[in-house]
Scaffold this motif. Structure first.
Motif, PDB file in Angstrom:
ATOM      1  N   GLU A   1       4.435   3.122   2.522  1.00  0.00           N
ATOM      2  CA  GLU A   1       4.181   1.849   1.843  1.00  0.00           C
ATOM      3  C   GLU A   1       4.143   0.696   2.842  1.00  0.00           C
ATOM      4  OE1 GLU A   1       3.038  -0.863  -0.728  1.00  0.00           O
ATOM      5  OE2 GLU A   1       3.070   1.290  -1.117  1.00  0.00           O
ATOM      6  N   ARG A   2       5.047   0.712   3.814  1.00  0.00           N
ATOM      7  CA  ARG A   2       5.029  -0.334   4.846  1.00  0.00           C
ATOM      8  C   ARG A   2       3.724  -0.281   5.640  1.00  0.00           C
ATOM      9  NH1 ARG A   2      10.434   1.263   5.337  1.00  0.00           N
ATOM     10  NH2 ARG A   2       9.972   2.551   7.161  1.00  0.00           N
TER      11      ARG A   2
ATOM     12  N   GLU B   1      12.473   7.999   2.499  1.00  0.00           N
ATOM     13  CA  GLU B   1      12.169   7.292   3.747  1.00  0.00           C
ATOM     14  C   GLU B   1      10.697   7.422   4.109  1.00  0.00           C
ATOM     15  OE1 GLU B   1      14.944   8.816   6.613  1.00  0.00           O
ATOM     16  OE2 GLU B   1      16.672   7.994   5.522  1.00  0.00           O
TER      17      GLU B   1
ATOM     18  N   SER C   1       0.937  -1.643   3.468  1.00  0.00           N
ATOM     19  CA  SER C   1       1.058  -3.102   3.369  1.00  0.00           C
ATOM     20  C   SER C   1       0.562  -3.756   4.663  1.00  0.00           C
ATOM     21  CB  SER C   1       2.512  -3.515   3.133  1.00  0.00           C
ATOM     22  OG  SER C   1       2.938  -3.071   1.876  1.00  0.00           O
ATOM     23  N   GLY C   2       0.915  -3.174   5.786  1.00  0.00           N
ATOM     24  CA  GLY C   2       0.458  -3.701   7.075  1.00  0.00           C
ATOM     25  C   GLY C   2      -1.048  -3.623   7.201  1.00  0.00           C
TER      26      GLY C   2
ATOM     27  N   GLN D   1       8.711   5.130   1.807  1.00  0.00           N
ATOM     28  CA  GLN D   1       8.881   3.729   2.209  1.00  0.00           C
ATOM     29  C   GLN D   1       8.072   3.422   3.464  1.00  0.00           C
ATOM     30  OE1 GLN D   1      13.101   3.164   2.517  1.00  0.00           O
ATOM     31  NE2 GLN D   1      13.422   3.362   0.310  1.00  0.00           N
ATOM     32  N   ALA D   2       8.063   4.344   4.429  1.00  0.00           N
ATOM     33  CA  ALA D   2       7.288   4.143   5.657  1.00  0.00           C
ATOM     34  C   ALA D   2       5.799   4.084   5.343  1.00  0.00           C
ATOM     35  CB  ALA D   2       7.589   5.260   6.654  1.00  0.00           C
TER      36      ALA D   2
END
Length: 142
Positions: A129-130, A123, A133-134, A126-127
């Motif tokens: 990576e988000r 998790e 990406s943002g 993934q956070a």
């Protein structure tokens, strides 16, 4: 604990196992049986490998065989089927057992349920990576 027959009078609250020199399962603790939902008869011999996740089985077996051949300790993370049918991440550590005269007796090891840690790591990754990406999207708008 009796050394010869692996009978334990007071069962420790940890998943423990012992393997014979041929890599077959010679003993699993009550905690291991409760975690997997297997009976001792199902686990002994080659039965203990049936609970390893199919995607992890080759890596698990390679790690075990390599360590057994070299008579060295090993550590591996893999998924093991829980009694509820779900696979949970396990940290498995094993060390060689040697008799007083130097004969190889197999391995003794423990398993620790690390599923919550693995999920938290996933998790967090993934956070991150988000967030990256943002940031890339935001930087592209300038």
């Amino acid at each position: 604990m009796k050394r010869d027959d692996w009978e334990i009078e007071t069962e420790p609250p940890v998943m423990m196992w012992a393997a014979a020199p041929d890599l077959s399962c010679a003993y699993v603790s009550r905690a291991w049986l409760e975690f997997t939902g297997c009976s001792a008869d199902q686990a002994l011999g080659e039965g203990w490998a049936h609970g390893v996740h199919p995607e992890d089985l080759a890596r698990w077996l390679d790690t075990c065989v390599s360590a057994f051949d070299a008579r060295r300790p090993f550590e591996i993370e893999y998924r093991l089927r829980h009694f509820d049918g779900e696979y949970r991440w396990i940290l498995d550590r094993g060390v060689p057992r040697v008799s007083s005269d130097g004969a190889f007796l197999g391995y003794l090891g423990t398993c620790v349920d690390i599923d919550e840690r693995k999920r938290a790591e996933s998790e967090a990754a993934q956070a991150l990576e988000r967030a990256r990406s943002g940031m890339r999207v935001a930087a592209g708008r300038r």
